[in-house]
Design an enzyme around this catalytic site. Structure first.
Site, PDB file in Angstrom:
ATOM      1  N   GLU A   1       3.159 -15.524-148.793  1.00 52.12           N
ATOM      2  CA  GLU A   1       2.836 -14.313-148.866  1.00 52.12           C
ATOM      3  C   GLU A   1       3.500 -13.677-150.141  1.00 52.12           C
ATOM      4  O   GLU A   1       4.038 -12.468-149.996  1.00 52.12           O
ATOM      5  CB  GLU A   1       2.779 -13.101-147.781  1.00 52.12           C
ATOM      6  CG  GLU A   1       1.933 -13.582-146.544  1.00 52.12           C
ATOM      7  CD  GLU A   1       2.510 -13.006-145.331  1.00 52.12           C
ATOM      8  OE1 GLU A   1       1.310 -12.657-144.631  1.00 52.12           O
ATOM      9  OE2 GLU A   1       3.363 -12.557-144.846  1.00 52.12           O
TER      10      GLU A   1
HETATM   11  C1  ACM Z   1       3.460 -16.262-142.246  1.00 47.14           C
HETATM   12  O1  ACM Z   1       3.013 -15.912-141.131  1.00 47.14           O
HETATM   13  N1  ACM Z   1       3.725 -15.213-143.184  1.00 47.14           N
HETATM   14  C2  ACM Z   1       4.124 -17.376-142.421  1.00 47.14           C
END
Ligand code: ACM
Length: 695
Positions: free
Chosen positions: A321
């Protein structure tokens, strides 16, 4: 001794008679309350009596860890039975544990964890190649011991057992809410009980850097609000885990999810700063500067320090992310991308991952990363942790990469145990892989993200559902019976309490806080009745439906924080409705049980009413309480139609369904779980429904 043998004789005879009776009825032998279910179980007849003369002997390879495992076993057995067990050695031990050889000094992926356990009426034996198997065998034995009509006993049985997957883990995020060492330890005890062998420690985040760094102390002193683990504490936890056959894989999430690092070290970041510990949840812009050589020099020194602290061969670099906004806003980074022919932020992250991977490899470790690090060209010794979908796991394996599955095992999303249980690393796209490719799938990890957990309620968000995931990763692929899983989950849920896990005890305590200490027993009972049939909203709707933006300053004291993520009462009610409808509403016993339950719910709001005036935490759920009473009344009316054998009018049915639809909408972030089964009842009693015509 005479008395003991005499009792044992009776016990065997009693058990044999029981089995005869069961066979005459064409039923299966009594099921064993084991979780995870072993690979191979052959039940015999009779049982081994467990009394205070119980003793254990270790033979073959011995080491202090095995002695400690036996002491732990004896303590546990004593807690379960309240038998005073002494550690005295005995000429004729009740249980012999034969271990062939030592396991590796630092536990490795894929070590032999197999064992056999044979229980006879006059003694039991565990045989295992290594201490890992011996310890698993001890846990299985503990699960076999049960109360019987004439004392505690373990059934006669032969078990040959080994895991299906070598990597069976739980990840705990200790950054969004700090989770103290003692809470982690009791959860490691839980992992041992269900034979999970990896603790993935998510140690750094936007909201906290939780490890003491002697090399860069500003990381933890400025990045953790003082809530971090000292290196001594970390060594202590690693030793604790090793004693239980559990590897500890640390995660330092980079280059995103790293705001807390930048509070003390803004020079690592891609933006101008200054930075503060993030208090909110979500995805944020700060990211490390992948174009600055000083970033890599820093990370090299930090990884050098941390790989010495964490002995496991695997080192998790996160990688998830990164939104790229700080990179886009930084002209120097844009220039670097151009000059290095990096045409996207993905390519820039691949460059960063490659550099980090070289550093980790230089320090003798292998990299694990979330599936964002699976970018063409990454070196083959990386392990991909698949969280966004099962496809990336199969794609990685098809290209020769190792992987572990976490998609489908996120404990924070509030799924039922059955839904997690149905997720298999080898199903979906994984089923089409060749056997060689399937070998690359190492197993899986459940994940406990910590936005909505703290030391008070975390156990209840992990257990007992995590035991169903543990079974999926340990037991043969064809162990899929959901009814059996729930029955055994109930049993292990109780047994886990003997370990000091608080997944059940926290609940009445939190309800008492919600009600206020002046609440009467009747009021508390009313709150409990409502609480037992609601569940928190699922997936990521908690953020979307929050009354105010949630943060680490938000107290976790509401009903949504207190109730278990899966309502057993509502599940059983739903099963009973299904049974009743399957009988075309002829099953009178089921009807009586449904009526009794619905009457309690219908009358519950009156009990709770006074509390809604006195406690803001109850006032918040007043509408849900009214909804429960209303839909229970509708359910009773539907049962009246069914019992009389008369069909409800279309108009009545439409009105009731509209009311139920309203009650089915989340309120105060809670779902009213009996609404869907009551809807089924109403649908069944109208004209054309399964119970809507005269019988
Ligand atoms: C995640 O849930 N960002 C690995």
């Amino acid at each position: 001794m005479g008395v003991g043998h005499w009792m044992q004789g009776i016990c065997v005879i009693g058990f044999a008679l029981l089995l005869c009776a069961a066979n005459a009825g064409g039923q299966e032998q009594p099921r064993l309350n084991l979780m995870p279910m072993p690979a191979n179980v052959q039940s015999g007849s009779g049982s081994l009596r467990i009394d205070s003369s119980f003793s254990v002997a270790l033979t073959g390879h011995t080491e202090p860890r095995l002695d400690r495992a036996v002491q732990r076993f004896a303590r546990q057995l004593s807690r379960q039975t309240a038998l005073p067990l002494s550690a005295n050695s005995s000429a004729k031990p009740t249980l012999t544990v034969q271990t062939d050889r030592a396991s590796k000094d630092v536990q490795e992926l894929g070590e032999d964890e197999s064992y056999t356990l044979s229980v006879a009426a006059d003694g039991a034996k565990i045989e295992a190649p290594t201490p890992l198997g011996a310890m698993h065998g001890l846990q299985t034995f503990l699960q076999l011991v049960a109360v019987s009509p004439d004392g505690f006993a373990a059934p006669v049985v032969t078990i040959q057992d080994k895991p299906r997957f070598p990597w069976r883990g739980l990840m705990i995020d200790v950054s969004r809410h700090f989770i103290p060492l003692d809470v982690l330890k009791r959860n490691l005890d839980g992992l041992e009980a269900v034979k999970m062998n990896v603790f993935h420690w998510h140690l750094s985040e936007n909201q906290g850097f939780r490890v003491e760094s002697k090399k860069f102390p500003k990381l933890h002193t400025l990045g953790s609000d003082g809530l971090y683990y000292t290196q001594d504490e970390i060594r202590d936890l690693i030793a604790y885990a090793r004693d239980r056959g559990i590897r500890v894989v640390p995660e330092f999430d980079m280059p995103g999810h790293s705001t807390a690092w930048f509070v003390g070290h803004p020079e690592l970041a891609s933006g101008p700063g200054p930075y503060q510990i993030e208090r909110r949840w979500g995805i944020f812009d700060p990211a490390m500067d992948p174009t600055n050589e000083k970033t890599y020099k820093f990370l090299d020194e930090l990884v050098a320090e941390m790989t010495k602290l964490f002995p496991d061969h695997y080192f998790h670099i996160g990688g998830d992310e990164v939104n790229g906004k700080e990179w886009d806003a930084n002209p120097k980074i844009q220039e670097f991308k151009k000059s290095h022919n990096l045409t996207s932020n993905d390519a820039l992250q691949a460059y960063f991952s490659g550099r980090i991977q070289k550093i980790v490899t230089k320090h003798g470790k292998a990299v694990v990363g979330w599936d964002e690090v699976f970018i063409p060209g990454v070196p083959k010794d990386i392990v991909i942790q698949s969280w966004r979908g099962q496809a990336s796991l199969a794609q990685a394996a098809a290209q020769g990469y190792h992987g572990i599955l976490s998609n489908g095992y996120y404990l924070d999303l509030g799924w039922s145990a059955a839904r997690h249980y149905a997720v298999d690393p080898m199903s979906g796209p994984g089923a089409n892989l060749t056997p060689e490719q399937q070998q690359l799938i190492l197993g899986g990890e459940s994940c406990m993200w910590a936005e909505y957990v703290n030391p008070e309620n975390i156990d209840s968000r992990i257990w007992p559902r995590n035991a169903a995931i543990a079974e999926r990763l340990w037991s043969p692929q064809n162990v899929t019976d959901v009814a059996s899983m729930y029955a055994r989950l109930h049993t292990i849920g109780g047994e886990l309490e003997w370990l000091g896990l608080t997944h059940r005890t926290y609940y009445p305590q939190m309800l008492r806080r919600i009600a206020g200490s002046g609440a009467t027993p009747d009021e508390l009972a009313g709150l409990r009745t409502l609480a037992d049939v609601v569940e928190p909203v699922k997936d990521y709707t908690r953020e979307a439906t929050a009354p105010a933006e949630p943060s680490s300053a938000t107290p976790l004291n509401r009903l949504v924080d207190a109730v278990p993520l899966e309502s057993d009462v509502a599940r059983r009610f739903g099963e009973r409705v299904d049974k009743y409808l399957a009988s075309s509403c002829r099953d009178a016993d089921a009807a009586a049980q449904l009526r009794a339950q619905l009457s309690i719910w219908r009358d519950n709001d009156a009990k709770l009413q006074p509390l809604t005036q006195r406690s803001f935490l109850v006032k918040e759920i007043a509408a849900t309480s009214q909804d429960l009473s209303t839909i229970a009344g509708i359910g009773l009316a539907a049962l009246d139609f069914a019992t009389k054998g008369s069909a409800a009018t279309d108009e009545w049915k439409a009105q009731q369904l509209a009311v139920i639809e309203q009650a089915n909408k989340p309120k105060s972030q809670l779902l009213l779980m009996p609404a869907p089964p009551i809807q089924k009842l109403v649908e069944a009693v109208g004209a054309g429904g399964s119970c809507g015509s005269a019988k």
